[in-house]
Design a protein around this motif. Structure first.
Motif, PDB file in Angstrom:
ATOM      1  N   ARG A   1     -11.554 -26.610   3.630  1.00  0.00           N
ATOM      2  CA  ARG A   1     -10.831 -27.066   2.421  1.00  0.00           C
ATOM      3  C   ARG A   1     -11.544 -28.619   1.542  1.00  0.00           C
ATOM      4  O   ARG A   1     -12.095 -29.494   0.626  1.00  0.00           O
ATOM      5  N   ARG A   2     -11.175 -29.269   2.509  1.00  0.00           N
ATOM      6  CA  ARG A   2     -11.446 -31.055   2.476  1.00  0.00           C
ATOM      7  C   ARG A   2     -12.705 -30.577   2.859  1.00  0.00           C
ATOM      8  O   ARG A   2     -13.928 -31.659   1.551  1.00  0.00           O
TER       9      ARG A   2
ATOM     10  N   PRO B   1     -14.945 -28.670  -0.440  1.00  0.00           N
ATOM     11  CA  PRO B   1     -13.335 -28.764  -2.060  1.00  0.00           C
ATOM     12  C   PRO B   1     -13.861 -27.734  -3.271  1.00  0.00           C
ATOM     13  O   PRO B   1     -13.945 -27.162  -4.167  1.00  0.00           O
TER      14      PRO B   1
END
Length: 330
Positions: free
Chosen positions: A52-53, A56
């Motif tokens: 997710r980082r 994003p």
């Protein structure tokens, strides 16, 4: 009894997988990956938190699909590693493509020695076998695995590929001193350097958030004059591709720790670009960013992030930390 069962399971898997037809082995490991992905255990959830980082902007469906591809890539690493001992030199040469190899060759031919630093991407065992076949055997470090018999087998396997493997702990050898000696002799050292396994790591910004990475690669190159060469790895269909990036120079100004921080941050930025391009091939199933780590209390009561103490995957090369002459740990 538990150690004997673990060893028997690995040994049996090793023996069977070496002789399975390639399509059958690949299909089996894809099914294992998909089974683990559907169960949504802690490692899959952590992989998604990490991805997710990296991406994003993905919605939940896109993130799930990316994590599924990530689990398949991770299990491909294991499938290939189990079978690598029966691959021919021609097979290794055919299935690996390396960009920028002239930079490594120039550093070695100059007599400086080189330290290749890479993240948990693709299959570094296969890349290491390719480098050794090109005439550059190297030294690396592995986190000690229990049971001991299994660790010894992994070490023997890697040594058969042209690697000198130093146990991170319990080997009776000064790991950092040995690495420094190899570099001063003009030899090659390869270390996985994106996850800190000690409390001596360097804080860097990675995908916009704080994490720690090992100080060892940058500190060793300052200490020995060896070239620090970051590498990115990824899969491209049946091929493993690698890119050897230009040397990270030692800054002209700053004290030793400031120089180490600058060099480690430079590597982080290079790996960030590679992981952004090929996020499914970044095998980071552990907590990685400081925000995800538990806190520990210091003597004065202040709360600090705990070190990334999750064990590495069995016998994967582990990073060296700060040289013993400069800090308390390896």
């Amino acid at each position: 009894m538990k150690d004997r069962l673990v060893y028997a399971a690995y040994a049996s898997g090793w023996a069977v997988l070496r002789h399975l037809p390639e399509p059958a082995a690949r299909g089996l490991f894809d099914r294992i990956a998909d089974f683990a992905w559907r169960r949504r255990g802690k490692r899959v959830l952590q992989l998604e938190a990490n991805l997710r980082r990296v991406r994003p902007g993905l919605d939940e469906a896109g993130l799930r699909e990316l994590s599924r591809a990530g689990m398949r890539s991770y299990m491909r690493y294991w499938m290939e590693s189990f079978r690598l001992s029966v691959w021919s030199r021609e097979r290794v040469a055919r299935d690996v493509r390396v960009e920028g190899f002239e930079q490594l060759r120039a550093a070695m031919e100059s007599g400086r020695g080189a330290l290749v630093a890479l993240p948990h991407m693709g299959n570094w065992d296969l890349a290491g076998a390719w480098v050794a076949l090109e005439g550059y055997p190297f030294t690396t470090v592995a986190e000690r695995l229990e049971p001991e018999k299994l660790f010894d087998r992994f070490v023997a396997f890697r040594e058969s590929l042209g690697m000198e493997v130093l146990a991170l702990t319990g080997g009776g050898v000064n790991v950092v001193g040995t690495l420094a000696r190899r570099l001063r002799e003009g030899k090659l050292v390869c270390l996985v350097g994106d996850r800190d396994l000690s409390e001596a790591g360097i804080e860097v910004t990675f995908f916009g958030e704080a994490t720690r990475m090992p100080a060892g690669p940058a500190a060793l190159c300052q200490r020995t004059g060896a070239a620090l060469l970051p590498v990115s790895l990824w899969y491209d269909g049946p091929l493993l591709r690698a890119r050897i990036h230009p040397e990270v120079p030692v800054p002209a100004e700053g004290d030793r720790r400031e120089k180490t921080q600058a060099m480690t941050q430079a590597m982080a930025q290079i790996w960030e670009r590679g992981i952004r391009e090929h996020p499914e091939d970044w095998h980071m199933l552990q907590r990685f960013w400081l925000a995800d780590l538990p806190v520990r209390a210091t003597v004065d009561g202040a709360a600090l992030p705990a070190a990334a103490g999750h064990p590495a995957d069995p016998a994967r090369p582990a990073p060296a930390g700060e040289p013993a002459a400069e800090a308390s740990g390896p």
